[in-house]
Design an enzyme around this catalytic site. Sequence first.
Site, PDB file in Angstrom:
ATOM      1  N   ASP A 159      -8.742  -4.516   1.880  1.00  0.00           N
ATOM      2  CA  ASP A 159      -7.514  -5.280   1.648  1.00  0.00           C
ATOM      3  C   ASP A 159      -7.621  -6.731   2.119  1.00  0.00           C
ATOM      4  O   ASP A 159      -6.768  -7.554   1.780  1.00  0.00           O
ATOM      5  CB  ASP A 159      -6.335  -4.622   2.382  1.00  0.00           C
ATOM      6  CG  ASP A 159      -6.065  -3.217   1.887  1.00  0.00           C
ATOM      7  OD1 ASP A 159      -6.112  -3.015   0.663  1.00  0.00           O
ATOM      8  OD2 ASP A 159      -5.813  -2.329   2.714  1.00  0.00           O
ATOM      9  N   ASP A 198      -4.398  -2.327   5.128  1.00  0.00           N
ATOM     10  CA  ASP A 198      -4.917  -1.923   6.438  1.00  0.00           C
ATOM     11  C   ASP A 198      -6.433  -1.844   6.488  1.00  0.00           C
ATOM     12  O   ASP A 198      -7.023  -1.851   7.554  1.00  0.00           O
ATOM     13  CB  ASP A 198      -4.328  -0.571   6.863  1.00  0.00           C
ATOM     14  CG  ASP A 198      -4.597   0.525   5.841  1.00  0.00           C
ATOM     15  OD1 ASP A 198      -5.231   0.238   4.803  1.00  0.00           O
ATOM     16  OD2 ASP A 198      -4.167   1.667   6.066  1.00  0.00           O
ATOM     17  N   ASP A 232       0.843  -1.189   0.000  1.00  0.00           N
ATOM     18  CA  ASP A 232       0.000   0.000   0.000  1.00  0.00           C
ATOM     19  C   ASP A 232       0.879   1.239   0.000  1.00  0.00           C
ATOM     20  O   ASP A 232       1.971   1.225   0.581  1.00  0.00           O
ATOM     21  CB  ASP A 232      -0.859   0.014   1.266  1.00  0.00           C
ATOM     22  CG  ASP A 232      -2.304  -0.340   0.969  1.00  0.00           C
ATOM     23  OD1 ASP A 232      -2.612  -0.602  -0.202  1.00  0.00           O
ATOM     24  OD2 ASP A 232      -3.111  -0.345   1.903  1.00  0.00           O
TER      25      ASP A 232
END
Length: 1011
Positions: A704, A700, A348
């Site tokens: 995801d 997070d 990310d």
Amino acid sequence: MDDAHARSVSQVLAYFRVDPSHGLADSQVEEARSLYGCNGMLQIAGASFWKLVLKQFDDLLVKILIFAAITSLVLAVVDGETGFTAFVEPFVILLILAANATVGVVTETNAEKALKELKAYQADVATVLRNGLLSIVPASNLVPGDIVEVAVGCKVPADMRVIDMLSSSALRVDQAILTGESSSVAKELEENPVINPVYQDKTSILFSGTNVTAGRARAIVVATGSETAMGKIHSAMSEVTEEMTPLKKQLDNFGEFLSKVIAGICVLVWVVNIGHFRDPAHGGILRGAIYYLKIAVALAVAAIPEGLPAVVTTCLALGTKRMASLNAIVRSLPAVETLGCTTVICSDKTGTLTTNMMSVTKICVVESAATLSEFTVTGTSYAPDGVIQNANNQQIDYPAALPSLVQAAICSSLCNDCSIQYNAEKDIYEKIGESTEVALRVFSEKVGLPGFDSMPTSLSVLSKQERVSYCNRYWERYLKKAFVLEFSHDRKMMSVLCSNDERTVLLSKGAPEVILQRSSYVVCNQDGSVTKLSPELKLSLEEKFHRQDLISLDAFFASQETLRCIALAYKDVPTGQQTLTEDDENGLILIGMVGMMDPPRPEVKAAIATCKSAGIRVVVITGDNKKTAEALCHRIGVFDKSDDVSSKSLTAAEFDSLTPMQQAVAVQNLVLFSRVNPSHKSMLVDVLKRHKEVVAMTGDGVNDAPALKQADIGIAMGSGTAVAKGASDMVLADDNFATVVAAVAEGRAIYNNTKQFIRYMISSNIGEVVCIFVAAALGLPETLIPVQLLWVNLVTDGLPATALGFNKQDRNVMMAKPRKMDEAIVNGWLFFRYMVVGAYVGLATVGGFIWWFLYHEEGPRLTWKELVSFNECKDGTMRYSCSVFRDRHPSTISMSVLVVVEMFNAMNNLSENQSLLVLPPWSNMWLMASIGVSMLLHFLILYLRPLSLLFSVTPLSWAEWKAVLWFSFPVILVDEVLKVLSRQTRGKPLEFFSYLALPDFSSPFQLGNLD
């Protein structure tokens, strides 16, 4: 309704046949509920408890151990054995299997918690318009077509299309858990008929589980339950199947191989001794068959390294402890090993590569009537730590002494609705409000206050609670806020009216193009004077704003896609004015422009360089726009200066437009994937895994979770959602990408140590097999009984094997390329080495046994023929007593040789190829201590009578101990010779061995069940 974002409000209302002022009637609600069901997620039935228990025993080697335990018990009963000793061996074996199964069941039960935690993101209640009346109903009662009202602080109860704005301020929603966007998103009424939209494109849709941060509106429910974006994530998570880790695949292959070998050898030993079944010593053919069946069982026990699962678990657990000190919390023990062969890290952007703390990094002001000046602002967090630097990177000692900077600080503090506070318990700075506004308040703290020679450094004497907003509170007392003209989507600016006894001033901030258009004057930083904003100066500012140079990053005001750019302005208004209108926002005095960004973490650039040297590709995945992400990738080194970015950076829409063949090629080069949906993350993981990549995925948000669960290593952020953590294998306490890289290095080191102790235990077990097989083939009395073998495997071998897990990390561990998933733990040459070492261990153990009978001065001094004819012995007909074959000394010597030779063999495994003269035993003091404890335990069972009776051993004399050492020590010399051959020919001393295709030597147990 999948395309509500692309339809107008009237079309959506017509589709659901609903009047926006009346809502659905009760009959319509019942009709919709029968058609669409309740607004809840489907419950996936998990496996029953007993199925999970039985699953843990579905392994061929485990079945062999169970068979060995049952056979041992039956034979003991049939042979007339009574007492505790008859049940020791089966009891210990079954205890080990039960412990292993318990761990497996607990692990698999915990794995399903992530699905249940999704419920936390469902709203409990909703304000709904039905039958012309507003009422509060359980969110689960909503149906498509319901008109729902939302306001600040509400959790969106279903996927809904905005149909009416009820407040003057813009409707903003925090949908980070779904899209990963770092800032809240403005919602609007207009449709957006984009092709292949991602969630970010659906600007008129409110998604279930997201939170309203500003504004008030009405919306129509367009999807409920499993049809919502959150429901689709739940479905995706339930569809993901667990896959075996690379090591476990090798262990299972070895288990199948070892099972066949064990079964073959056991049958062979029993068959070759059929002729001895009738020996008089057995008392009949049945008892002879039972006797040799016992030997076959002992051989099975010797071949299976029962203690290996515990040692593997312990070593991995020690690794997790070291990782915890690096802020990497491991939830699944096999993940430790898988980290070592990671080839791709999908990371990310927001919060992992960046700090997720928007910070002002540049400010551009007008120095004089014809020139511009740029200043750099340091600091990458919400802490008021950082300095102001000029264009030459020289620190400005007193920033508040510069007119434009202090005016910018005042405007940043007061034209602002957010706040920031210091949390002493967590030692972190927490924001309340929009990230961009927080960045402006932190910038004001870095400028300091005018009139003090030591500003802002003198503020360091304050506590963190006092310092965090000291300057902002000063400006709030200096100028009281009287009126706010809220930001609107149309105006793209915000203004506040502030006053004190001396003046009344309007302060504005907004989009640079809007503020420039409304400004007529500009303040000069050189002397604080106000001058006319000339067309030439305005053009220079516009060029500064529109110039693009993303690779060199010289132009921080290039576009809003590189830095988020905000212009600041002010205007004095008549004293006593109490309100503001849009007309008041003309004729402004421009202060300057600030550029802010979510800055990269300082340590990330070095971590990415380490990944490249280690042969690991980093793929950045983000919901943000392409240009912003590309600029960050250039800063942190994901892109090299010579890279053709067009082939390495794709948006989700661009990727979807490719053919399957083109997508397969694109994935090979992809390093940046932007504007993605949650489904794109899972798709990327799937494609990479099909290309034989070992994928680590960070995340997070709830969005995801499916990809985290599908990846070989799912890595959740410590600040992330419970769902993401529940679906992950590892949690980063500090949300830092550099911690991922450190964990990979630790994973490689742990794998190297794991290989060493697996090789140690297997070579030792080979020795035990050789011992029993040779003894049976030569017709010798029983050399070692099963309970003695169990003791050696579980206790004596276990401690040194665990200590090998403390071998130090190789300083060049991140300079090598990742190992292949199918790389054998023991290749052809190493198999030969450990066969040689194992053969010596077995022969030395048998040699000690024979020595006592044939050569020991205090022994019977038999001939070889007399020894191998022990079954024919009859008291009174021989020159010796038949009781010598029941003497416990020879068996004790064999067991002692086996223990001591394996202690020396543990020293051999400090390094695969380094000599003990280069890497001495004391380089791992844990190993030395474990050898000492193992020998102490061995002495205890020899010299404590209750234990010596239990294990059928007896104390040894000094002469016997010297013989034990003479038989044991040469194993070091044997391995040193083999190490020399390995070093001279780089591990391939004989071409023949490179053609051997051998399975890995390791645990027969299911390692995946040990997490």
